[in-house]
Scaffold this motif. Structure first.
Motif, mmCIF file in Angstrom:
data_model
loop_
_atom_site.group_PDB
_atom_site.id
_atom_site.type_symbol
_atom_site.label_atom_id
_atom_site.label_comp_id
_atom_site.label_asym_id
_atom_site.label_seq_id
_atom_site.Cartn_x
_atom_site.Cartn_y
_atom_site.Cartn_z
ATOM 1 N N SER A 1 5.150 5.765 8.169
ATOM 2 C CA SER A 1 5.760 6.535 7.087
ATOM 3 C C SER A 1 7.232 6.777 7.369
ATOM 4 C CB SER A 1 5.051 7.887 6.910
ATOM 5 O OG SER A 1 5.183 8.666 8.087
ATOM 6 N N GLY B 1 0.790 -1.224 0.000
ATOM 7 C CA GLY B 1 0.000 0.000 0.000
ATOM 8 C C GLY B 1 0.821 1.273 0.000
ATOM 9 N N LEU B 2 1.959 1.276 -0.690
ATOM 10 C CA LEU B 2 2.844 2.431 -0.672
ATOM 11 C C LEU B 2 2.230 3.629 -1.401
ATOM 12 C CD1 LEU B 2 4.759 -0.107 -0.226
ATOM 13 C CD2 LEU B 2 6.573 1.385 -1.013
ATOM 14 N N LYS B 3 2.436 4.800 -0.839
ATOM 15 C CA LYS B 3 1.983 6.035 -1.476
ATOM 16 C C LYS B 3 2.793 7.210 -0.929
ATOM 17 C CE LYS B 3 -1.814 6.613 1.848
ATOM 18 N NZ LYS B 3 -3.281 6.748 2.008
ATOM 19 N N ILE B 4 2.810 8.297 -1.690
ATOM 20 C CA ILE B 4 3.512 9.515 -1.293
ATOM 21 C C ILE B 4 2.488 10.567 -0.882
ATOM 22 C CG2 ILE B 4 5.063 11.364 -2.034
ATOM 23 C CD1 ILE B 4 6.425 8.669 -1.875
ATOM 24 N N THR B 5 2.701 11.184 0.274
ATOM 25 C CA THR B 5 1.832 12.270 0.709
ATOM 26 C C THR B 5 2.694 13.437 1.190
ATOM 27 O OG1 THR B 5 1.692 11.501 2.999
ATOM 28 C CG2 THR B 5 0.058 10.649 1.442
ATOM 29 N N ALA C 1 -1.489 2.074 6.149
ATOM 30 C CA ALA C 1 -0.706 3.241 5.731
ATOM 31 C C ALA C 1 -1.278 4.552 6.233
ATOM 32 C CB ALA C 1 -0.606 3.263 4.206
ATOM 33 N N SER C 2 -2.554 4.578 6.550
ATOM 34 C CA SER C 2 -3.184 5.824 6.985
ATOM 35 C C SER C 2 -2.944 6.140 8.455
ATOM 36 C CB SER C 2 -4.695 5.763 6.728
ATOM 37 O OG SER C 2 -5.283 4.713 7.484
ATOM 38 N N LEU D 1 6.793 8.876 2.614
ATOM 39 C CA LEU D 1 6.514 7.587 1.993
ATOM 40 C C LEU D 1 5.707 6.783 3.003
ATOM 41 C CD1 LEU D 1 6.874 5.344 -0.118
ATOM 42 C CD2 LEU D 1 9.071 4.799 0.963
ATOM 43 N N LYS D 2 4.435 6.552 2.699
ATOM 44 C CA LYS D 2 3.541 5.851 3.615
ATOM 45 C C LYS D 2 3.310 4.423 3.130
ATOM 46 C CE LYS D 2 0.273 8.195 5.632
ATOM 47 N NZ LYS D 2 0.903 8.540 6.926
ATOM 48 N N PHE D 3 3.045 3.515 4.057
ATOM 49 C CA PHE D 3 2.906 2.103 3.703
ATOM 50 C C PHE D 3 2.219 1.358 4.836
ATOM 51 C CE2 PHE D 3 6.997 3.199 5.455
ATOM 52 C CZ PHE D 3 7.118 2.352 6.534
ATOM 53 N N LYS E 1 7.744 15.445 2.678
ATOM 54 C CA LYS E 1 7.277 14.414 1.761
ATOM 55 C C LYS E 1 7.414 13.069 2.470
ATOM 56 C CE LYS E 1 6.707 17.532 -1.378
ATOM 57 N NZ LYS E 1 5.349 17.965 -1.774
#
Length: 245
Positions: A198, A42-46, A192-193, A56-58, A54
């Protein structure tokens, strides 16, 4: 400052995961857990709106694939305000009746205000590492998170075929006096939320890295195998943004 444009490509690292098979414990002997960290998903950038970082969330998943439950009992000390965590090891007799074998102090619980419940301190570590020659995980840590605290509960069953795996969730509470843990054949998932899931990559240069998640980084938990405590995924970050010098 140029806008940050990052593309993530994923290659899963080989980890023991659900293919591990625990050997059944002998009656009268302690039954140990085996913590296995799955590859982050579930990796994403926020962007953190308050700091501009910046991130990196997972999501991180830690399973117990041993022949014993992973269980922590809190003991509150009003005198100094600490809550000590005791790992409990269990055994059973020849007819399958369980009893407590021993208890070992392994750390402390702390109140986690962001989650509004109690966590076991330093249970996980997240790192972004270089890719070693040959493609393996390098030793250089490019970015990392602080040691992450967890409330351990049964989130998802991963292998109910393991001996002694319960068919339903056992550990479900994160209150101060609750016994926390991960049952045999179950996993604890931190999405990830959630806060803490992160790594700050504000100053990470473009390139390919290993994202490594490690359970019990200080090896304080008694278990059958410490070699499978880390899960990893290969991440490629491409960016036209450069940090200020």
């Amino acid at each position: 400052m140029k806008a940050l444009v990052i593309v993530i490509s994923l290659t899963l690292a080989l980890v023991a995961g659900v293919v591990s098979v625990a050997q059944a414990g002998t009656a009268g002997t302690p039954h140990y857990p085996d913590l296995v960290t799955q590859s982050p998903t579930g990796l994403k950038i926020t962007t953190d709106k308050s700091t501009g970082q910046k991130l990196l969330k997972f999501s991180n998943t830690i399973a117990n694939l041993g022949n014993g439950r992973f269980e922590l009992r809190p003991v509150n000390d009003p005198g100094n305000g600490t809550t000590v965590a005791y790992q409990r090891l269990w055994t059973h007799d020849g007819v399958g009746d369980w009893s407590l074998y021993s208890e070992i102090p392994v750390g402390t619980f702390e109140f986690h205000s962001a989650h509004n419940h109690w966590h076991f301190g330093g249970f996980a570590r997240y790192e972004l590492r270089n890719v070693a020659p040959g493609g393996g995980i390098g030793r250089r840590v490019v970015a990392s998170s602080d040691k992450v605290s967890f409330c351990m509960v049964d989130t998802l069953a991963v292998n109910l075929a393991l001996e002694h795996a319960p068919g339903a969730r056992v550990y479900q509470s994160c209150s101060q006096n609750a016994i926390q843990g991960i049952s045999i054949g179950w996993s604890d998932i931190y999405g990830a939320s959630l806060p803490g899931q992160s790594i700050d990559i504000t100053h990470v240069q473009s390139g390919t890295y290993w994202l490594v998640a490690t359970a019990d980084p200080n090896n304080v938990i008694v278990e059958t195998n410490d070699a499978n405590n880390a899960g990893a995924v290969l991440v490629t970050i491409r960016s036209s943004w450069k940090p200020k010098q």
